[in-house]
Design a protein around this motif. Structure first.
Motif, PDB file in Angstrom:
ATOM      1  N   SER A  35     -46.882  26.552  47.392  1.00  0.00           N
ATOM      2  CA  SER A  35     -45.793  26.180  46.492  1.00  0.00           C
ATOM      3  C   SER A  35     -44.501  26.910  46.845  1.00  0.00           C
ATOM      4  CB  SER A  35     -46.195  26.476  45.044  1.00  0.00           C
ATOM      5  OG  SER A  35     -45.195  26.079  44.137  1.00  0.00           O
TER       6      SER A  35
ATOM      7  N   ASN B 217     -57.935  21.318  42.960  1.00  0.00           N
ATOM      8  CA  ASN B 217     -56.624  21.925  42.718  1.00  0.00           C
ATOM      9  C   ASN B 217     -55.620  21.596  43.825  1.00  0.00           C
ATOM     10  OD1 ASN B 217     -57.124  23.154  40.207  1.00  0.00           O
ATOM     11  ND2 ASN B 217     -58.046  24.953  41.169  1.00  0.00           N
TER      12      ASN B 217
ATOM     13  N   ARG C 217     -51.955  28.561  36.035  1.00  0.00           N
ATOM     14  CA  ARG C 217     -50.914  27.644  36.483  1.00  0.00           C
ATOM     15  C   ARG C 217     -50.225  28.199  37.715  1.00  0.00           C
ATOM     16  NH1 ARG C 217     -45.947  29.756  34.990  1.00  0.00           N
ATOM     17  NH2 ARG C 217     -46.154  31.683  33.816  1.00  0.00           N
TER      18      ARG C 217
ATOM     19  N   ALA D 145     -44.570  23.372  43.180  1.00  0.00           N
ATOM     20  CA  ALA D 145     -45.602  22.940  42.229  1.00  0.00           C
ATOM     21  C   ALA D 145     -45.538  23.734  40.925  1.00  0.00           C
ATOM     22  CB  ALA D 145     -46.987  23.073  42.856  1.00  0.00           C
ATOM     23  N   ARG D 146     -44.392  24.335  40.652  1.00  0.00           N
ATOM     24  CA  ARG D 146     -44.241  25.181  39.474  1.00  0.00           C
ATOM     25  C   ARG D 146     -44.724  24.505  38.192  1.00  0.00           C
ATOM     26  NH1 ARG D 146     -38.633  28.006  37.321  1.00  0.00           N
ATOM     27  NH2 ARG D 146     -39.572  28.936  35.482  1.00  0.00           N
TER      28      ARG D 146
ATOM     29  N   ARG E  28     -47.675  23.537  37.394  1.00  0.00           N
ATOM     30  CA  ARG E  28     -48.892  22.719  37.490  1.00  0.00           C
ATOM     31  C   ARG E  28     -50.100  23.524  37.037  1.00  0.00           C
ATOM     32  NH1 ARG E  28     -48.833  18.457  41.276  1.00  0.00           N
ATOM     33  NH2 ARG E  28     -46.822  17.399  41.061  1.00  0.00           N
ATOM     34  N   LYS E  29     -50.927  22.918  36.196  1.00  0.00           N
ATOM     35  CA  LYS E  29     -52.131  23.589  35.714  1.00  0.00           C
ATOM     36  C   LYS E  29     -53.227  23.475  36.773  1.00  0.00           C
ATOM     37  CE  LYS E  29     -51.282  23.517  30.846  1.00  0.00           C
ATOM     38  NZ  LYS E  29     -51.756  23.219  29.517  1.00  0.00           N
ATOM     39  N   LEU E  30     -54.007  24.540  36.887  1.00  0.00           N
ATOM     40  CA  LEU E  30     -55.119  24.591  37.830  1.00  0.00           C
ATOM     41  C   LEU E  30     -56.408  24.791  37.052  1.00  0.00           C
ATOM     42  CD1 LEU E  30     -53.513  27.030  40.439  1.00  0.00           C
ATOM     43  CD2 LEU E  30     -53.547  24.516  40.531  1.00  0.00           C
TER      44      LEU E  30
ATOM     45  N   GLN F  56     -56.114  29.455  43.643  1.00  0.00           N
ATOM     46  CA  GLN F  56     -54.787  29.616  43.031  1.00  0.00           C
ATOM     47  C   GLN F  56     -53.829  30.455  43.863  1.00  0.00           C
ATOM     48  OE1 GLN F  56     -53.882  31.901  39.619  1.00  0.00           O
ATOM     49  NE2 GLN F  56     -55.767  33.111  39.665  1.00  0.00           N
TER      50      GLN F  56
ATOM     51  N   SER G   5     -54.521  18.006  43.249  1.00  0.00           N
ATOM     52  CA  SER G   5     -53.674  17.807  42.071  1.00  0.00           C
ATOM     53  C   SER G   5     -52.270  18.370  42.262  1.00  0.00           C
ATOM     54  CB  SER G   5     -54.324  18.420  40.825  1.00  0.00           C
ATOM     55  OG  SER G   5     -54.254  19.829  40.866  1.00  0.00           O
ATOM     56  N   THR G   6     -52.118  19.343  43.172  1.00  0.00           N
ATOM     57  CA  THR G   6     -50.799  19.919  43.430  1.00  0.00           C
ATOM     58  C   THR G   6     -50.106  19.266  44.627  1.00  0.00           C
ATOM     59  OG1 THR G   6     -51.919  21.701  44.656  1.00  0.00           O
ATOM     60  CG2 THR G   6     -51.242  22.174  42.390  1.00  0.00           C
TER      61      THR G   6
END
Length: 195
Positions: free
Chosen positions: A62, A84, A2, A8-9, A11-13, A55, A87-88
């Motif tokens: 982020s 990823n 994450r 983007a705290r 958020r799952k990756l 990540q 999605s972020t």
């Protein structure tokens, strides 16, 4: 896996499945990386070299990096990076490149403020990448290398000097900078933490 903090705290990756090449950085090691450079990220251009899942670059975005270049030789990894980044919500601030590190570093027309290297262990890849990378760093640049504890990196590459080593169990983080004139003869800082 994450995003630890920032816009983007939480958020799952996703990561690349079924391969030993991609070894996701643990949250504790990722926190150590970003604690070491936390006041230098805002507005900087970041390179996530050997991006894997992306990540580390996403964490930098982020936390306020202006843009991030993600480079990886693996098409499977690049597909995951794209997923990823989308999605972020960082697509507009991301550049994703599928090519070998040497070709990317020879052709990149960008100067980087922060570069994070986390290549596959045991292949002396960092030692091969650093001489090419230092030519692409700005004068206030910071290079962070994640590697196995047994890996010995050079004390200096070009104008960049190894200024800090953080040890986290079997993983080490080596940090390079161009030292201030007053710091040139200072010993490197070494810290160890159990993980």
């Amino acid at each position: 896996m994450r995003v630890i903090t920032g816009s983007a705290r939480g958020r799952k990756l996703v990561t690349v499945e079924g391969t030993e090449v991609v070894r996701p950085t643990t949250d504790r090691v990722k926190e150590a990386i970003f604690s070491a450079i936390q006041f230098e990220i805002e507005g900087r251009t970041v390179l996530d070299l050997f991006a894997g899942s992306g990540q580390l670059g996403i964490e930098a975005l982020s936390r306020g990096a202006s843009e991030c270049w993600f480079a990886d030789n693996s098409a499977a990894s690049i597909k995951i990076v794209r997923e990823n980044v989308e999605s972020t919500g960082f697509s507009e601030r991301s550049h994703i490149v599928n090519m070998p590190f040497s070709a990317f570093l020879r052709t990149a027309g960008t100067k980087f403020g922060i570069a994070i290297l986390d290549p596959p262990y045991g292949h002396r890849i960092i030692q091969k990448a650093l001489p090419l990378l230092v030519e692409k760093m700005d004068e206030r640049g910071v290079i962070v290398c994640e590697h196995e504890k047994e890996c010995v990196l050079p004390e200096s590459v070009g104008e960049f000097h190894l200024v800090k080593i953080l040890r986290h169990g079997r993983i080490s983080l080596s940090i390079y900078r161009i030292p201030e004139k007053s710091d040139e003869n200072s010993p490197k800082d070494e810290e160890e933490e159990d993980v």
